[in-house]
Design an enzyme around this catalytic site. Structure first.
Site, PDB file in Angstrom:
ATOM      1  N   ASP A 146     -22.432  21.319   5.387  1.00  0.00           N
ATOM      2  CA  ASP A 146     -21.280  21.640   4.366  1.00  0.00           C
ATOM      3  C   ASP A 146     -19.886  20.751   5.371  1.00  0.00           C
ATOM      4  OD1 ASP A 146     -19.818  22.165   2.909  1.00  0.00           O
ATOM      5  OD2 ASP A 146     -20.061  24.079   2.983  1.00  0.00           O
ATOM      6  N   HIS A 168     -26.078  25.783   0.536  1.00  0.00           N
ATOM      7  CA  HIS A 168     -25.295  26.493   1.264  1.00  0.00           C
ATOM      8  C   HIS A 168     -25.688  28.196   0.882  1.00  0.00           C
ATOM      9  CE1 HIS A 168     -21.340  27.077  -1.167  1.00  0.00           C
ATOM     10  NE2 HIS A 168     -21.671  25.856  -0.812  1.00  0.00           N
TER      11      HIS A 168
END
Lengths: 428, 315
Positions: free
Chosen positions: A308, A235
């Site tokens: 995520d 991320h």
């Protein structure tokens, strides 16, 4: 033996550089080369009309939190798998920050058994790098490899001790496991909860500086070179991270990075009403960072798309901003958001590259047999309607949680059918 | 006293969360209303029936004496019933969430909730969920609106105006809710604001709010019409922001020597509590330019005005 023919769709299979209107045939849970193979089996065959639809290899999200064992009030392997299917995903890679932590073979065995029993998609576990995610001693990485993890990561945490990280990467190389890293320097970030910048200054919220991520991206580049082994940065959110990664990849360093939809759909401005649905780690960044991420996606610096997916119960999120847990769910919104943002709105990549970033790229990185429509491959297929206009409704989610900031967003493009091993597990 | 009809057009808020959201007219209206209430404090019987029958809960999750007492007294003078709840005696220590605690207070028919909380945004969080008025008595490093309003009131009282004044806010700006509320209020009313302090506690990012940032106090003091000194907040500084108090005093303390740089009519303000000998010399704090105790007195009138205005909306 059951058979399925998906007729007249636009078959996009980046692994084979294929993009054409064709029929796709499935028999015995596998992709078969032609219809004749099915007829020979004298099977009863199902026909799916895919006119106007994209027929893609089953999508893979390599960064999700399924919360089991330990946090089944947020999500279960079963509900998370349903959410994945509803989002068009046939394979998910789950993170080890469970309770107990997935830092030992028996927890991995439990997750795999549970997934085999209840999950409608493929669930691939990762193992922890350090015992109890404490960043102090190595977890039994070799035993975890034997137990079937496909990567190691301390996601949610970040090993601060560079020497320990170096040994983990060296050791992982021996057992051929990629290392995934959540990049966060604890000293620089401190108690930061939002991007350090204009809005943190205005609102008096503790800032999480971009440098707190970039320092660890740089560390990982150096260690990937030193150990000659792959490190994947999870991320990524900042312009600096993209710049560092671009330079390192140009030199051939074994380093890669992924991006989540919220980090390009939203900026730090979203936090101004202290709504905890906009609190995630790493935080929403500035417009300049968003622009850099888009460029990184366009030029291939960022090669993987993921969610995520981080479920939390309503009562956990409905607290003071400082006190709320980080994270939002994403499995059921990410494909629509990425199609709408990357392909429709910004025109940074075409749909074939988007599919590649959800299939071939993560499959290659994780060295797993998935993400292709080659004859003989397991019949994991996602049908996507790129023109379908729809509205995100959190009350229709399959996930056990509702912590999404995207309720009511209108998008164009979504998965309409998800097929795992030849069997339809979700149909709009 | 403002009539109800005027009130309904000039004030429509049930909550006071910060100065950033207030218009110039709203700020001026609070200050004008405070004028009327200031007079009450000079009467023999210091009480009006404006909030008779209303219940005010002082809910202080973070410790405070000065602000809590000021709100309590303001409520008494408006004839409201007052209950004080502090964090150690509340169910928050037993694991109850802020939302549940507040809903319980509301179930007891609280009309006004005055909240002091360590997390930025906590008053807004409650205001969005409760029918009662929520008054922010300081939230994290975010806002402390009644402090800024009483500062504005004091400046206006002493200087007759705010527009065009040069204001220096000195000290720990990064962690200061008083600074933020003052910045918003002063800029809206047309003052020029300079923030002074070490680069770690006064980052350049503040310039984007429309203020000047300086790290050289001796250049700022001679042109200031008022200086607002903020306390160096040891308890908030979990990390290293400056090398020590000795160096802070040397670089930024308003010492007797430095005070000579000030214009004779420059006002010296401080939200308290004062660290004598740190951000300000003891003699300077007690000197003729200091309006620190006027701030305290005016705080009462301003808080009466705020409770009266918001309490009148929440019925």
């Amino acid at each position: 033996m059951s058979a399925t023919i998906i007729r007249n769709g636009r078959v996009i299979d980046p692994a084979n550089k294929r993009d054409e209107i064709a029929d796709l045939c499935i028999a015995g849970g596998k992709i078969v080369a032609s219809k004749s193979k099915i007829r020979n089996q004298k099977s009863e065959s199902e026909e799916i009309d895919a006119k106007g639809l994209i027929v893609a290899p089953g999508l893979l999200d390599m960064h999700v939190h399924l919360r089991e064992p330990g946090f089944s009030h947020k999500e279960t392997i079963e509900s998370g798998a349903h959410a994945a299917a509803a989002g068009g995903f046939t394979t998910v890679v789950c993170m080890p920050n469970t309770a107990p932590v997935a830092d030992n073979p028996s927890t991995i065995a439990w997750i795999r058994d549970r997934a085999a029993a209840v999950a409608c998609v493929n669930v691939l576990p990762t193992g922890a790098i350090s015992k109890n995610l404490a960043g102090e001693e190595l977890a039994p990485i070799g035993s975890l490899a034997q137990a079937g993890v496909i990567a190691i990561t301390d996601d949610g945490h970040c090993i601060q001790n560079h020497e320990l990280m170096r040994r983990a990467v060296e050791y992982a190389r021996m057992v051929d496991l990629p290392v995934l890293d959540h990049c966060q320097d604890y000293n620089l970030v401190g108690n930061g909860v939002v991007h350090e910048g204009y809005w943190s200054t205005l609102l008096g919220l503790p800032g999480w500086p971009a440098a707190g991520e970039e320092v660890m991206v740089m560390r990982n580049i150096l260690l990937a070179e030193l150990c000659n082994h792959h490190i994947h940065c999870q991320h990524l959110t900042t312009a600096g991270s993209v710049r560092l990664l671009r330079e390192a990849r140009t030199r051939g360093v074994k380093i890669s990075g992924e991006v989540c939809p919220h980090h390009i759909a939203l900026t730090e401005e979203a936090i101004q009403n202290f709504d905890t649905h906009y609190k995630m780690n790493p935080p929403l960044r500035s417009q300049e960072d968003v622009d850099a991420l888009l460029e990184g996606i366009a030029d291939g610096t960022l090669s993987v798309l993921c969610s995520d997916h981080a479920p939390h119960a309503d009562f956990e999120k409905e607290v003071e901003f400082d006190a709320a847990p980080f994270g939002i769910i994403g499995l059921e919104t990410e494909l629509g958001l990425f199609i709408d943002l990357l392909v429709n709105k910004h025109g940074k990549i075409d749909i074939a590259r988007l599919i590649e970033m959800y299939t071939v790229e993560p499959a290659r990185l994780l060295k797993i047999d998935a993400g292709t429509l080659s004859a003989g491959a397991r019949a994991d297929v996602t049908l996507i309607d790129p023109e379908l206009e729809w509205t995100i409704r959190i009350d229709q989610f399959q996930s056990a949680s509702r912590n999404s900031p995207f309720d009511g967003w209108k998008l164009k493009g979504r998965a309409v059918r998800t097929i795992v091993g030849g069997k339809t597990v979700w149909n709009l | 006293m403002a009539g109800k009809e005027i009130m309904s057009t000039r004030w429509t808020r049930k909550d006071l969360l910060g100065l950033r959201e207030l218009s110039v007219d709203e700020i001026n209206f609070v200050l004008e209303t405070a004028d009327a209430f200031k007079e009450v404090g000079t009467r023999q019987i210091k009480k009006v029936p404006a909030l008779r029958g209303k219940t005010l809960m002082n809910f202080f999750v973070e410790p405070s004496t000065r602000t809590r007492t000021s709100f309590e007294l303001a409520a008494f003078r408006l004839s409201a019933d007052v209950i004080n709840i502090s964090a150690p005696s509340s169910s928050l220590t037993k694991g109850e969430t802020l939302k549940d605690t507040a809903r319980n207070l509301e179930a007891l028919h609280a009309d006004i909730l005055v909240l002091r909380h360590g997390s930025a945004g906590a008053p807004q969080f409650l205001a969005n969920r409760l029918k009662a008025s929520v008054i922010n008595a300081g939230d994290g490093a975010h806002e402390h609106p009644t402090q800024a309003l009483l500062d504005l009131y004091t400046i206006r009282e002493r200087r007759g105006k705010i527009a065009g004044l040069n204001v220096a806010i000195i000290g720990d700006i990064l962690f200061s809710r008083v600074a933020r509320s003052n910045i918003f209020g002063l800029l809206k009313l047309g003052a020029r604001v300079t923030l002074v302090g070490p680069s770690t506690l006064v980052p350049r990012e503040f310039e984007k709010l429309g203020v000047e940032v300086s790290h050289k106090i001796d250049e700022v003091l001679p042109r200031a019409d008022l200086v607002n000194l903020l306390r160096i907040q040891h308890e908030r500084q979990r990390r290293e922001y400056f090398p020590g108090l000795g160096e802070y005093i040397r670089l930024f303390g308003l010492t007797k020597e430095r005070a000579k740089l000030l214009k004779p009519d420059c006002l010296i303000m401080h939200p308290g509590p004062i660290n004598r000998g740190v951000e300000i010399d003891s003699d300077v704090a007690d000197g003729p330019q200091s309006v620190i105790l006027d701030q305290v007195t005016n705080g009462l009138a301003v808080r009466m005005a705020v409770l009266y205005l918001c309490g009148g909306i929440s019925v």
